[in-house]
Design a protein around this motif. Structure first.
Motif, PDB file in Angstrom:
ATOM      1  N   GLN A  30     -33.720   9.346   8.659  1.00  0.00           N
ATOM      2  CA  GLN A  30     -33.004   7.962   8.885  1.00  0.00           C
ATOM      3  C   GLN A  30     -31.749   8.620   9.837  1.00  0.00           C
ATOM      4  OE1 GLN A  30     -31.575   6.076   5.439  1.00  0.00           O
ATOM      5  NE2 GLN A  30     -31.062   4.090   6.879  1.00  0.00           N
ATOM      6  N   LYS A  84     -29.332   3.731  11.758  1.00  0.00           N
ATOM      7  CA  LYS A  84     -30.670   3.064  12.056  1.00  0.00           C
ATOM      8  C   LYS A  84     -31.407   2.897  10.785  1.00  0.00           C
ATOM      9  CE  LYS A  84     -31.139   4.784  16.787  1.00  0.00           C
ATOM     10  NZ  LYS A  84     -32.134   5.508  17.666  1.00  0.00           N
ATOM     11  N   GLU A  85     -32.565   2.344  10.578  1.00  0.00           N
ATOM     12  CA  GLU A  85     -33.192   2.311   9.616  1.00  0.00           C
ATOM     13  C   GLU A  85     -34.203   3.534   9.417  1.00  0.00           C
ATOM     14  OE1 GLU A  85     -34.139  -2.796   9.307  1.00  0.00           O
ATOM     15  OE2 GLU A  85     -35.846  -1.375   9.613  1.00  0.00           O
ATOM     16  N   GLU A  94     -37.248   5.726   8.932  1.00  0.00           N
ATOM     17  CA  GLU A  94     -38.779   5.448   9.613  1.00  0.00           C
ATOM     18  C   GLU A  94     -39.485   6.777   9.104  1.00  0.00           C
ATOM     19  OE1 GLU A  94     -38.488   6.123  13.848  1.00  0.00           O
ATOM     20  OE2 GLU A  94     -37.331   7.782  13.894  1.00  0.00           O
TER      21      GLU A  94
END
Length: 125
Positions: free
Chosen positions: A39, A43-44, A46
């Motif tokens: 992460q 941002k998300e 992933e």
């Protein structure tokens, strides 16, 4: 208690390498897939890569394929993520997790039951 301990993060220059480790305990290691997630700030989370400890199969997201290598040592209950040719965009907190994901969702976080704390990887450009 189930524990996943991620380590090995640090500061590295672009083009450099790091090896992350994920030490697992409290569950039957060989029955689980271990995934690496990351992460980045703002941002998300992933998925990055995962390895099945039951059959050794591995999966990589396109963004890291060819640069990262995942491996597992069942004697040590530890999974490694060798990261080469690091880029600034690889900067993130990296987490490891254990689960039994379906084939169509190998790097979906919702498929994983146990999570470790993160280790920070910073790549300077």
């Amino acid at each position: 208690d189930v524990q996943l301990q991620a380590s090995g993060g640090g500061l590295v220059q672009a083009g450099g390498s790091l090896r992350l480790s994920c030490a697992a305990s409290g569950f039957t290691f060989d029955d689980y897939t271990i995934g690496w997630f990351r992460q980045a700030p703002g941002k998300e989370r992933e998925g990055v890569s995962c390895i099945s400890n039951s059959d050794g199969s591995r999966y990589y997201e396109d963004s890291v394929r060819g640069r990262f290598t995942i491996s597992s040592d069942s004697a040590k209950n530890t999974v490694y993520l060798q990261m080469n040719s690091l880029k600034a965009e690889d900067t993130a907190v990296y987490y490891c997790a254990a689960g039994n994901p379906i084939l169509s969702a190998l790097t979906s976080g919702r498929m994983y039951d146990y999570w470790g704390q993160g280790t920070l990887v910073t790549v300077s450009s």
